[in-house]
Design an enzyme around this catalytic site. Structure first.
Site, PDB file in Angstrom:
ATOM      1  CE1 TYR A   1      39.035 -54.298 -48.087  1.00  0.00           C
ATOM      2  CE2 TYR A   1      38.259 -55.692 -46.317  1.00  0.00           C
ATOM      3  CZ  TYR A   1      38.177 -54.528 -47.039  1.00  0.00           C
ATOM      4  OH  TYR A   1      37.230 -53.578 -46.691  1.00  0.00           O
TER       5      TYR A   1
ATOM      6  CE  LYS B   1      28.162 -49.819 -58.521  1.00  0.00           C
ATOM      7  NZ  LYS B   1      26.970 -49.027 -58.279  1.00  0.00           N
TER       8      LYS B   1
ATOM      9  CG  ASP C   1      24.776 -48.488 -55.708  1.00  0.00           C
ATOM     10  OD1 ASP C   1      24.626 -49.711 -55.877  1.00  0.00           O
ATOM     11  OD2 ASP C   1      24.692 -47.680 -56.646  1.00  0.00           O
TER      12      ASP C   1
ATOM     13  CG  ASP D   1      31.349 -52.269 -39.284  1.00  0.00           C
ATOM     14  OD1 ASP D   1      31.345 -53.425 -38.795  1.00  0.00           O
ATOM     15  OD2 ASP D   1      32.286 -51.465 -39.126  1.00  0.00           O
TER      16      ASP D   1
END
Ligand code: NAD
Length: 356
Positions: A143, A192, A224, A252
């Site tokens: 970000y 990851k 994942d 979230d």
């Protein structure tokens, strides 16, 4: 007697209503646990735009920097939706997080036993209750990395860059290990590392920091798999630590397991642990001014503040217990179910105070 200086950023919509109830509860806790709190107010979001023309006035930043901690209601609303991006209420939110150097975002996903039926997950998957803490890195990663547009083989293309430095990873890892030390001493690192070089450095660094916390049991999951495990067997998690983008998504997901947006608190911490505390929901303009907002996420944010910034863990536990007790009988309309008693925002604040 210990005295704390707090800044209240009540904000817009239901912000002022819910912050008022949280302050009432904090004052009651102060009286009971022998400390005092001094309040100052500052403008952020739509109310700041109306009064000063900008969503984050310099005076607000100065007051927050000088405070022991900051409590935020919520910002935003349709009135300001047509303003350009940098002048919208949400720009004030990003601005204050940046100005205070808040690099660690803590998002608990808690299901209180009386609210189990609000969860979209089956009872047998949730178990007795649920208490997960997601620690998300908030000021680095993709970000904030280099991004741009270019042409590749004659076709328009775009790129964003995920990059972390070792000190950035070390400091968020330490926050997560400290949290785990004060809970069930279990930390899951999520990355990851099977694909991303930045994740391989992340994992190596978390493993190095783990040597400072031999009591904490550390395990690793690919993002994942973690997304899957959160809805398959959420009870396996205590504390989760992860990068900005993975944390955005997983926090979230974890909070939606609880099923009630009016119940979820959050904290963002900086190097000196001052921190900004806020409910995860927005300003709910559809119910603002009606006295029916659920103040519990903000009250639970105050409990987090007492634990992580003000060093009053007993007062924090007392508030959490009072909230759990209140939920056995009383509900604001958003979490109402038959057989319980419907109460207003103000009544819920009073009930938590009386149970403290
Ligand atoms: P929202 O969270 O404000 O509301 C979503 C739904 O949940 C609404 O139906 C609302 O009534 C309900 N709700 C939320 N909090 C509640 C509470 N405490 N008690 C009872 N019901 C509650 O999200 P939205 O509608 O997408 O956004 C409204 C405004 O809030 C927008 O301007 C948005 O940009 C802003 N927002 C601010 C923050 C923040 O300040 N941190 C976060 C998210 C959204």
């Amino acid at each position: 007697m210990k005295n704390y200086k707090l800044v209240l950023l009540k904000g817009d919509g239901i912000g002022p209503e819910i912050v008022d109830e949280a302050v009432k509860v904090l004052d009651k806790a102060a009286e009971k646990f022998d400390f005092t709190v001094e309040y100052d107010e500052a403008l952020l979001g739509g109310c700041a735009i109306d009064a000063t023309g900008v969503p984050l006035p310099d005076e607000t930043v100065a007051k927050c920097k000088a405070a022991d901690s900051v409590l935020l209601g919520a910002v935003g609303g349709p009135k300001w939706d047509t303003l350009p991006g940098n002048l919208r209420p949400e720009a004030g939110l990003l601005g204050i997080r940046g100005a205070l150097g808040l690099f660690a975002n803590l998002r608990p996903a808690v299901i209180f036993e009386p609210l189990k039926s609000a969860s979209p997950l089956r009872d047998d998957i949730i178990g007795k209750a649920l208490d997960i803490l997601v620690v998300r890195e908030l000021t680095g990663g993709i970000y904030f990395g280099e991004r741009g547009r270019k042409e590749v083989n004659g076709a328009p293309a775009a790129y964003d860059t995920e990059m972390y430095t070792v000190p950035e990873i070390e400091r968020i890892a330490r926050v997560a290990f400290e949290m785990a030390m004060n809970r069930n001493k279990k930390l899951t690192n999520v990355d990851k590392a099977n694909v991303l070089e930045s994740s391989r450095l992340w994992r190596e660094t978390v493993i190095k920091v783990a040597a400072e916390y031999p009591e904490v049991e550390l395990n690793h999951l690919y993002v994942d798999n973690c997304a899957m495990q959160l809805v398959r067997n959420p009870g396996q998690f205590d504390v989760i630590v992860t990068s900005n983008i993975f944390g955005d998504i997983l926090s979230d997901e974890a909070s939606m397991i609880s099923g009630s947006i009016g119940m979820l608190a959050s904290a963002s911490l900086n190097e000196n642990k001052a921190g900004l505390y806020e409910p995860i929901h927005g300003s709910a303009p559809d119910i603002a001014g009606q006295g029916i907002a659920n103040p519990l996420a903000t009250i639970l944010s105050v409990a987090m503040m007492l634990k992580h910034s003000l060093d009053q863990p007993q007062a924090a536990d007392a508030i959490e217990n009072a909230v759990a007790k209140a939920l056995e009988t009383y509900r604001t309309p958003d979490i109402y179910t038959e057989g319980t008693k419907k109460v207003s925002c103000k009544e819920m604040g009073d009930i938590v105070c009386s149970l403290l």
